[in-house]
Design an enzyme around this catalytic site. Structure first.
Site, PDB file in Angstrom:
ATOM      1  N   ALA A 164      73.444  24.319  64.648  1.00 53.74           N
ATOM      2  CA  ALA A 164      72.939  23.197  63.856  1.00 53.74           C
ATOM      3  C   ALA A 164      73.573  23.278  62.486  1.00 53.74           C
ATOM      4  O   ALA A 164      73.624  24.354  61.881  1.00 53.74           O
ATOM      5  CB  ALA A 164      71.435  23.265  63.721  1.00 53.74           C
ATOM      6  N   ASP A 194      73.514  30.561  73.887  1.00 50.35           N
ATOM      7  CA  ASP A 194      74.863  30.450  73.320  1.00 50.35           C
ATOM      8  C   ASP A 194      74.792  30.438  71.804  1.00 50.35           C
ATOM      9  O   ASP A 194      74.187  29.555  71.196  1.00 50.35           O
ATOM     10  CB  ASP A 194      75.497  29.136  73.803  1.00 50.35           C
ATOM     11  CG  ASP A 194      76.919  28.989  73.310  1.00 50.35           C
ATOM     12  OD1 ASP A 194      77.812  29.630  73.906  1.00 50.35           O
ATOM     13  OD2 ASP A 194      77.148  28.269  72.319  1.00 50.35           O
ATOM     14  N   TYR A 245      77.901  30.321  63.474  1.00 55.43           N
ATOM     15  CA  TYR A 245      76.676  29.514  63.375  1.00 55.43           C
ATOM     16  C   TYR A 245      75.694  30.100  62.359  1.00 55.43           C
ATOM     17  O   TYR A 245      74.695  29.451  62.036  1.00 55.43           O
ATOM     18  CB  TYR A 245      75.954  29.392  64.734  1.00 55.43           C
ATOM     19  CG  TYR A 245      76.750  28.752  65.846  1.00 55.43           C
ATOM     20  CD1 TYR A 245      77.969  28.135  65.599  1.00 55.43           C
ATOM     21  CD2 TYR A 245      76.290  28.774  67.164  1.00 55.43           C
ATOM     22  CE1 TYR A 245      78.706  27.572  66.626  1.00 55.43           C
ATOM     23  CE2 TYR A 245      77.020  28.206  68.195  1.00 55.43           C
ATOM     24  CZ  TYR A 245      78.235  27.613  67.912  1.00 55.43           C
ATOM     25  OH  TYR A 245      78.960  27.053  68.937  1.00 55.43           O
ATOM     26  N   LYS A 263      80.538  34.436  69.777  1.00 53.89           N
ATOM     27  CA  LYS A 263      81.959  34.078  69.649  1.00 53.89           C
ATOM     28  C   LYS A 263      82.592  34.709  68.415  1.00 53.89           C
ATOM     29  O   LYS A 263      81.941  34.834  67.366  1.00 53.89           O
ATOM     30  CB  LYS A 263      82.115  32.538  69.565  1.00 53.89           C
ATOM     31  CG  LYS A 263      81.326  31.808  70.643  1.00 53.89           C
ATOM     32  CD  LYS A 263      81.557  30.307  70.659  1.00 53.89           C
ATOM     33  CE  LYS A 263      80.567  29.604  71.555  1.00 53.89           C
ATOM     34  NZ  LYS A 263      79.298  29.279  70.937  1.00 53.89           N
ATOM     35  N   HIS A 320      86.584  31.779  69.690  1.00 50.76           N
ATOM     36  CA  HIS A 320      85.972  30.468  69.419  1.00 50.76           C
ATOM     37  C   HIS A 320      87.014  29.335  69.408  1.00 50.76           C
ATOM     38  O   HIS A 320      86.765  28.246  69.921  1.00 50.76           O
ATOM     39  CB  HIS A 320      85.244  30.544  68.070  1.00 50.76           C
ATOM     40  CG  HIS A 320      84.119  29.579  67.926  1.00 50.76           C
ATOM     41  ND1 HIS A 320      82.990  29.862  67.201  1.00 50.76           N
ATOM     42  CD2 HIS A 320      83.939  28.315  68.391  1.00 50.76           C
ATOM     43  CE1 HIS A 320      82.165  28.825  67.244  1.00 50.76           C
ATOM     44  NE2 HIS A 320      82.723  27.878  67.948  1.00 50.76           N
ATOM     45  N   ARG A 379      80.535   6.881  62.920  1.00 52.54           N
ATOM     46  CA  ARG A 379      81.754   6.364  63.551  1.00 52.54           C
ATOM     47  C   ARG A 379      81.487   4.953  64.073  1.00 52.54           C
ATOM     48  O   ARG A 379      81.304   4.742  65.272  1.00 52.54           O
ATOM     49  CB  ARG A 379      82.182   7.281  64.718  1.00 52.54           C
ATOM     50  CG  ARG A 379      82.386   8.752  64.366  1.00 52.54           C
ATOM     51  CD  ARG A 379      83.721   9.032  63.702  1.00 52.54           C
ATOM     52  NE  ARG A 379      84.869   8.605  64.469  1.00 52.54           N
ATOM     53  CZ  ARG A 379      85.458   9.354  65.409  1.00 52.54           C
ATOM     54  NH1 ARG A 379      85.000  10.538  65.694  1.00 52.54           N
ATOM     55  NH2 ARG A 379      86.523   8.909  66.047  1.00 52.54           N
ATOM     56  N   LYS A 400      71.912  21.791  73.200  1.00 48.29           N
ATOM     57  CA  LYS A 400      71.102  22.323  72.093  1.00 48.29           C
ATOM     58  C   LYS A 400      69.936  21.391  71.830  1.00 48.29           C
ATOM     59  O   LYS A 400      70.098  20.167  71.781  1.00 48.29           O
ATOM     60  CB  LYS A 400      71.969  22.434  70.830  1.00 48.29           C
ATOM     61  CG  LYS A 400      71.192  22.716  69.547  1.00 48.29           C
ATOM     62  CD  LYS A 400      70.874  21.453  68.765  1.00 48.29           C
ATOM     63  CE  LYS A 400      70.012  21.689  67.551  1.00 48.29           C
ATOM     64  NZ  LYS A 400      69.615  20.425  66.883  1.00 48.29           N
ATOM     65  N   ARG A 447      62.222  18.629  74.478  1.00 41.74           N
ATOM     66  CA  ARG A 447      63.596  18.403  74.961  1.00 41.74           C
ATOM     67  C   ARG A 447      64.214  19.679  75.511  1.00 41.74           C
ATOM     68  O   ARG A 447      65.016  19.648  76.437  1.00 41.74           O
ATOM     69  CB  ARG A 447      64.462  17.870  73.825  1.00 41.74           C
ATOM     70  CG  ARG A 447      64.181  16.444  73.478  1.00 41.74           C
ATOM     71  CD  ARG A 447      64.964  16.121  72.239  1.00 41.74           C
ATOM     72  NE  ARG A 447      64.890  14.727  71.891  1.00 41.74           N
ATOM     73  CZ  ARG A 447      65.357  14.240  70.771  1.00 41.74           C
ATOM     74  NH1 ARG A 447      65.935  15.051  69.889  1.00 41.74           N
ATOM     75  NH2 ARG A 447      65.272  12.971  70.504  1.00 41.74           N
TER      76      ARG A 447
HETATM   77  N1  LIG Z   1      82.693  26.320  71.308  1.00 46.68           N
HETATM   78  C1  LIG Z   1      82.611  25.388  70.387  1.00 46.68           C
HETATM   79  O1  LIG Z   1      83.551  25.122  69.627  1.00 46.68           O
HETATM   80  C2  LIG Z   1      81.340  24.586  70.259  1.00 46.68           C
HETATM   81  C3  LIG Z   1      81.323  23.389  69.537  1.00 46.68           C
HETATM   82  C4  LIG Z   1      80.143  22.661  69.469  1.00 46.68           C
HETATM   83  C5  LIG Z   1      79.013  23.132  70.120  1.00 46.68           C
HETATM   84  N2  LIG Z   1      79.026  24.333  70.792  1.00 46.68           N
HETATM   85  C6  LIG Z   1      77.811  24.870  71.485  1.00 46.68           C
HETATM   86  O2  LIG Z   1      77.293  23.861  72.335  1.00 46.68           O
HETATM   87  C7  LIG Z   1      75.946  23.587  71.985  1.00 46.68           C
HETATM   88  C8  LIG Z   1      75.607  22.156  72.282  1.00 46.68           C
HETATM   89  O3  LIG Z   1      76.426  21.265  71.573  1.00 46.68           O
HETATM   90  P1  LIG Z   1      75.886  20.324  70.413  1.00 46.68           P
HETATM   91  O4  LIG Z   1      74.755  20.997  69.763  1.00 46.68           O
HETATM   92  O5  LIG Z   1      77.065  19.933  69.588  1.00 46.68           O
HETATM   93  O6  LIG Z   1      75.464  18.968  71.173  1.00 46.68           O
HETATM   94  P2  LIG Z   1      74.456  18.546  72.328  1.00 46.68           P
HETATM   95  O7  LIG Z   1      73.772  19.714  72.920  1.00 46.68           O
HETATM   96  O8  LIG Z   1      75.206  17.647  73.231  1.00 46.68           O
HETATM   97  O9  LIG Z   1      73.448  17.633  71.534  1.00 46.68           O
HETATM   98  C9  LIG Z   1      72.537  18.139  70.600  1.00 46.68           C
HETATM   99  C10 LIG Z   1      71.780  16.961  69.998  1.00 46.68           C
HETATM  100  O10 LIG Z   1      71.132  16.225  71.022  1.00 46.68           O
HETATM  101  C11 LIG Z   1      69.740  16.145  70.776  1.00 46.68           C
HETATM  102  N3  LIG Z   1      69.096  16.319  72.102  1.00 46.68           N
HETATM  103  C12 LIG Z   1      68.988  17.467  72.795  1.00 46.68           C
HETATM  104  N4  LIG Z   1      68.379  17.242  73.972  1.00 46.68           N
HETATM  105  C13 LIG Z   1      68.105  15.922  74.009  1.00 46.68           C
HETATM  106  C14 LIG Z   1      67.479  15.091  74.962  1.00 46.68           C
HETATM  107  N5  LIG Z   1      67.008  15.577  76.091  1.00 46.68           N
HETATM  108  N6  LIG Z   1      67.365  13.760  74.670  1.00 46.68           N
HETATM  109  C15 LIG Z   1      67.832  13.244  73.523  1.00 46.68           C
HETATM  110  N7  LIG Z   1      68.444  13.994  72.571  1.00 46.68           N
HETATM  111  C16 LIG Z   1      68.569  15.319  72.821  1.00 46.68           C
HETATM  112  C17 LIG Z   1      69.424  17.270  69.825  1.00 46.68           C
HETATM  113  O11 LIG Z   1      68.349  16.927  68.986  1.00 46.68           O
HETATM  114  P3  LIG Z   1      67.101  17.909  68.631  1.00 46.68           P
HETATM  115  O12 LIG Z   1      67.630  19.271  68.324  1.00 46.68           O
HETATM  116  O13 LIG Z   1      66.503  17.228  67.435  1.00 46.68           O
HETATM  117  O14 LIG Z   1      66.181  17.882  69.809  1.00 46.68           O
HETATM  118  C18 LIG Z   1      70.720  17.356  69.018  1.00 46.68           C
HETATM  119  O15 LIG Z   1      70.734  16.359  68.007  1.00 46.68           O
HETATM  120  C19 LIG Z   1      75.884  23.969  70.503  1.00 46.68           C
HETATM  121  O16 LIG Z   1      74.565  24.095  70.031  1.00 46.68           O
HETATM  122  C20 LIG Z   1      76.674  25.249  70.514  1.00 46.68           C
HETATM  123  O17 LIG Z   1      75.893  26.300  71.038  1.00 46.68           O
HETATM  124  C21 LIG Z   1      80.178  25.041  70.884  1.00 46.68           C
END
Ligand SMILES: NC(=O)c1ccc[n+]([C@@H]2O[C@H](COP(=O)([O-])OP(=O)(O)OC[C@H]3O[C@@H](n4cnc5c(N)ncnc54)[C@H](OP(=O)(O)O)[C@@H]3O)[C@@H](O)[C@H]2O)c1
Length: 305
Positions: free
Chosen positions: A25, A49, A54, A83, A116, A212, A256, A262
């Site tokens: 986050a 993860d 982070y 990572k 990473h 965007r 996440k 959720r």
């Molecule tokens: N390797 C890399 O370079 C890299 C890059 C980016 C991310 N990551 C990893 O991947 C994880 C997930 O990616 P992300 O956090 O970017 O995006 P994501 O998991 O696709 O989306 C997270 C967002 O969606 C909301 N959300 C979660 N579940 C939901 C649901 N069931 N309905 C509606 N909205 C929902 C969350 O809000 P709330 O929290 O308010 O519920 C948050 O705003 C990260 O946390 C990290 O661990 C890795």
């Protein structure tokens, strides 16, 4: 509730649960990281993860330690990923960086350690041009020392993977990349699978930033009626359909959420199956849109996109 056992065998021989709890986050109260991990473990997540970048390994580690102390899980029930950040890519820098992560996590090993990004920087963010093949030797040394069970990469493209596969002794077990309905990544996913590398989808919901405007109306998780119809049919949400779609493609997911309901919702995707036609509906949303373009590295050696 028992932990989700639905897992996939990695080429290292270890089992990885197909769904993990993402913990990144940009802005959060530190207590939220701990709380999310605790809710996650209570709900049945056994895969978490995180990453040194982070800045939450301390709190993630506290959440894990609390649940172990309460007897909800044992360390061996959990699959923890962290990572290596881009400023520790020198071969000799990998183990010290991992040891710092382990100290913050209060663990004596992690299940999976990832490079990473394929790019390397110094602490001023300047391009260090360190070859990731050198970094990989440090990763392999960490396996030998017993600090990590499996090693992998993140944000590597096909050419970079091909190069790594040629010289790696321990093959990368996963490639963690952005995959979601608006970035379906079929080519790279198939390449990974062909080489026994499990694709792990980060940002699996692919929520498009409101900053965007050119993508207005493309945020299918929030509003798309066709996806809504599929969700209604299975009494699920659009987010669950997106996650299920990825799982059915043989892709692990790390959604996440810091919202208890959720966190639970996202795990509840193993009691239904999308048919072929529904899978193609989700596929049809692809617009090759990256939520995480890594533009700050765009001028760096080995920028992957
Ligand atoms: N390797 C890399 O370079 C890299 C890059 C980016 C991310 N990551 C990893 O991947 C994880 C997930 O990616 P992300 O956090 O970017 O995006 P994501 O998991 O696709 O989306 C997270 C967002 O969606 C909301 N959300 C979660 N579940 C939901 C649901 N069931 N309905 C509606 N909205 C929902 C969350 O809000 P709330 O929290 O308010 O519920 C948050 O705003 C990260 O946390 C990290 O661990 C890795």
């Amino acid at each position: 509730m028992a932990g989700k056992k639905i897992s996939i065998k990695l080429s290292s021989g270890c089992e990885m649960p197909l769904i993990g709890l993402g913990t990144y986050a940009r802005k959060a109260d530190p207590a939220q990281f701990r709380e999310a991990v605790e809710w996650g473990i209570d709900a049945g997540y056994r895969h978490i993860d995180t990453a040194s970048s982070y800045k939450n390994e301390e709190e993630v580690g506290e959440g894990i330690a609390n649940k172990i102390k309460q007897g909800i899980v044992k360390r061996e029930d959990l699959f923890i990923t962290t990572k290596l950040w881009n400023d520790c890519h020198g071969e000799k820098d990998v183990i010290p960086a991992l040891k710092e992560s382990l100290k913050r996590l209060k663990l004596d090993y992690v299940d999976l350690y990832l490079i990473h990004w394929p790019v390397s920087v110094n602490n001023k963010g300047e391009d260090m041009k360190i070859d990731f093949l050198e970094t990989w030797r440090g990763m392999e040394a960490a396996v030998k020392e017993g600090l990590v069970r499996s090693i992998g990469i993140s944000n590597f493209n096909e050419l970079q993977l091909t190069r790594l596969l040629k010289s790696a002794i321990n093959k990368p077990v996963v490639n963690q990349i952005e995959i979601n309905p608006t970035l379906t990544q079929h080519k790279l996913v198939e390449f990974c699978k062909k080489h026994s590398i499990v694709p792990v989808a980060y940002t699996p919901l692919g929520l498009i930033s409101e900053a965007r405007p050119e993508f207005n109306g493309k945020d299918i998780i929030k509003t798309d009626p066709k996806l809504g119809e599929i969700a209604d049919k299975y009494k699920k949400t659009r987010a669950q359909i997106a996650l299920r779609y990825l799982i059915q493609r043989g892709i692990a997911v790390v959604p996440k959420s810091f919202t208890k309901s959720r966190i639970e919702e996202n795990l509840n995707i193993f009691d239904f199956e999308l048919n072929k036609q529904e899978m193609s509906v989700v596929d049809s949303y692809n617009i090759d849109h990256r939520c995480v373009p890594g533009t700050i590295f765009a001028q760096h050696t080995n920028y992957p996109f």
